[in-house]
Design an enzyme around this catalytic site. Structure first.
Site, mmCIF file in Angstrom:
data_model
loop_
_atom_site.group_PDB
_atom_site.id
_atom_site.type_symbol
_atom_site.label_atom_id
_atom_site.label_comp_id
_atom_site.label_asym_id
_atom_site.label_seq_id
_atom_site.Cartn_x
_atom_site.Cartn_y
_atom_site.Cartn_z
ATOM 1 N N HIS A 101 -4.214 -1.471 -1.549
ATOM 2 C CA HIS A 101 -3.190 -0.260 -1.190
ATOM 3 C C HIS A 101 -3.452 0.182 -2.639
ATOM 4 O O HIS A 101 -3.272 -0.835 -3.740
ATOM 5 C CB HIS A 101 -1.916 -0.560 -0.870
ATOM 6 C CG HIS A 101 -1.688 -1.111 0.574
ATOM 7 N ND1 HIS A 101 -1.780 -2.262 0.711
ATOM 8 C CD2 HIS A 101 -1.184 -0.592 1.866
ATOM 9 C CE1 HIS A 101 -1.487 -2.679 2.031
ATOM 10 N NE2 HIS A 101 -1.376 -1.635 2.805
ATOM 11 N N ASP A 104 -0.693 -1.621 -4.823
ATOM 12 C CA ASP A 104 -0.815 -3.137 -5.077
ATOM 13 C C ASP A 104 -1.473 -3.386 -6.433
ATOM 14 O O ASP A 104 -1.127 -4.451 -7.247
ATOM 15 C CB ASP A 104 -2.024 -3.662 -4.307
ATOM 16 C CG ASP A 104 -1.353 -3.523 -2.554
ATOM 17 O OD1 ASP A 104 -0.469 -3.222 -2.182
ATOM 18 O OD2 ASP A 104 -2.544 -3.677 -1.739
HETATM 19 C C1 XUL Z 1 1.025 -4.049 8.044
HETATM 20 C C2 XUL Z 1 -0.261 -4.006 7.777
HETATM 21 C C3 XUL Z 1 -0.873 -3.264 6.281
HETATM 22 C C4 XUL Z 1 -2.190 -2.658 6.751
HETATM 23 C C5 XUL Z 1 -2.533 -1.872 5.403
HETATM 24 O O1 XUL Z 1 1.346 -4.578 9.012
HETATM 25 O O2 XUL Z 1 -1.020 -4.846 8.604
HETATM 26 O O3 XUL Z 1 -0.891 -4.108 5.354
HETATM 27 O O4 XUL Z 1 -3.099 -3.530 6.943
HETATM 28 O O5 XUL Z 1 -1.624 -0.811 5.203
#
Ligand code: XUL
Ligand code: CO
Length: 444
Positions: A101, A104
């Site tokens: 993300h 992150d």
């Molecule tokens: C949350 C989840 C996230 C997604 C990406 O449950 O799975 O981390 O994979 O935003």
């Protein structure tokens, strides 16, 4: 270059008899199956957030994890250290992909403009490290759920300013995903849902979500981003109800808004079970729609009602998951991303490696079993026979749309006996066991 995990050697394949916790038992990355090395069938990926950001905090306790980048107190030094650690981690484990993300990898500034500048510096560092490494980006995404501004959602917020903020954030996340050569871009609707309908304009929220996704599609076209767009369904958590509940719900939503051609699905095992489905169910639904894109590889605890994101160690689940992937023709712009975290008490650095090794071994084994099942047509043959009545006569006419209620009544009205095949579930389940045992027996 500083070494972050000096006590961890490069992880080798040692075979099924090995008791070395830092070795692969079933996963030999270069073993060729069906003309392709196992690593290219499986396309493992590290989730940056769980492995390099999460440090074991839970609602009842502080972080527990020992992490080598914590020796840096300056947020930028820490961000760069995490990137360098990622590359060392992937190289030692022979993992060729990662996912992240935006938030992150880099800290936020006071304005979005400032945040974007900080992000660019870390993206530069990643690009630099990619030059002399095999490590690639599987997918990128934007974190539209952690910051307090997203308390009411992002694309489904009640605030137009927050909607604009989220749009600008995704715009930037698409740009950096493209810059890093990402194979895909994920939309997980973290807070796109509601806590209560008493304060929710359900109609407006759903329309805005569609508007948001359309703008993303248009922007991707404009900048020439050709990665696969993926919706990652989840029924709840953090919200009581998330709009992308499961594959069927999300697919109907996309169809309804004419967006289906632009998206596939990223299926997460623990999200499937939270929705009351098996992992295989969600994969099968995506597969029959031609929409199986990628997988967030983890497992949940069926006795708990939340997303535990454990490393996958259940052979049945990985076998049936890989069966669906094989039947879908394998991964193209997708792979197996370990959206999984070590338990809070597994706080040592080596546990990060052991968790990934366990997941990789379990998926490698699952793949090998599934490959045999698919090759021998074990379930296909059975299913074909079970539905044989639709291959000829009246069944063929039904399938070809050549009949109607009146003709069907005329056909059946005087028939005395209807012969049915047995479902033979117990036989098929024991056959699956035999394939597991047979495959394990043949392992080196
Ligand atoms: C949350 C989840 C996230 C997604 C990406 O449950 O799975 O981390 O994979 O935003
Ligand atoms: Co996920």
């Amino acid at each position: 270059m500083m070494e972050f995990f000096p006590e961890i050697p490069k992880i080798q394949f040692e075979g099924k008899e090995s008791t070395n916790p830092l070795a692969f038992k079933f996963y030999d990355p270069n073993e060729v199956i069906d003309g392709k090395p196992l690593k290219d069938h499986l396309k493992f990926s590290v989730a940056f957030w769980h492995t390099f950001v999460n440090e074991g905090r839970d609602p009842f306790g502080d972080p527990t994890a020992e992490r080598p980048w914590n020796r840096f107190s300056d947020p930028m030094d820490k961000a760069f250290a995490r990137v360098d650690a990622l590359f060392e981690f992937c190289e030692k484990l022979n993992i060729e992909y990662f996912c992240f993300h935006d938030r992150d990898i880099a800290p936020e500034g006071k304005t979005l403009r400032e945040t974007n500048k900080i992000l660019d510096k870390v993206v530069e560092r990643i690009k630099e490290r990619m030059k002399d490494s095999n490590v690639k980006l599987l997918w990128g995404t934007a974190n539209l759920f952690s910051h307090p501004r997203y308390m009411h959602g992002a694309a489904t917020t009640c605030s137009a300013d927050v909607f604009a903020y989220a749009a600008a954030q995704v715009k930037k996340a698409l740009e950096i995903t493209k810059e890093l050569g990402g194979e895909g871009y994920v939309f997980w609707g973290g807070r796109e849902g509601y806590e209560t309908l008493l304060n929710t304009d359900l109609g407006l929220e759903l329309e805005n979500l569609a508007r948001f996704l359309r703008m993303a599609v248009e922007y991707a076209k404009k900048i020439g981003f050709t990665g696969q767009f993926l919706i990652e369904p989840k029924p709840k958590e953090p919200t009581k109800h998330q709009y992308d509940f499961d594959v069927a719900t999300a697919y109907a939503f996309l169809k309804n808004h004419g967006l289906d051609e632009y998206f596939k699905f990223n299926i997460e095992a623990n999200h499937a079970t939270l929705a009351g489905h098996t992992f295989q169910h969600e994969l099968r639904m995506a597969r029959i729609l031609g929409k199986l894109g990628s997988i967030d590889a983890n497992q949940g605890d069926l006795l708990l009602g939340w997303d535990t994101d454990q490393f996958p160690t259940n052979i049945y689940d990985t076998t049936l998951a890989m069966y669906e992937v094989i039947k879908a023709g394998g991964f193209t712009k997708g792979g197996l991303n370990f959206d999984a975290k070590v338990r809070r008490a597994s706080y040592k650095v080596e546990d990060l490696f052991i968790g990934h090794i366990a997941g990789m071994d379990t998926f490698a084994l699952g793949f090998k079993i599934a490959y045999k099942l698919a090759k021998d047509g074990v379930f296909d043959k059975f299913i074909e026979e079970k539905y044989r009545s639709f291959k000829e006569g009246i069944g063929k006419e039904i399938v070809e749309g050549k009949t109607d209620f009146e003709k069907l009544e005329e056909y059946i009205i005087d028939k005395e006996d209807i012969e049915l095949p047995s479902g033979k579930q117990e036989y098929l389940e024991s056959l699956l066991n035999s394939y597991i045992v047979k495959t394990i027996a043949e392992l080196r």
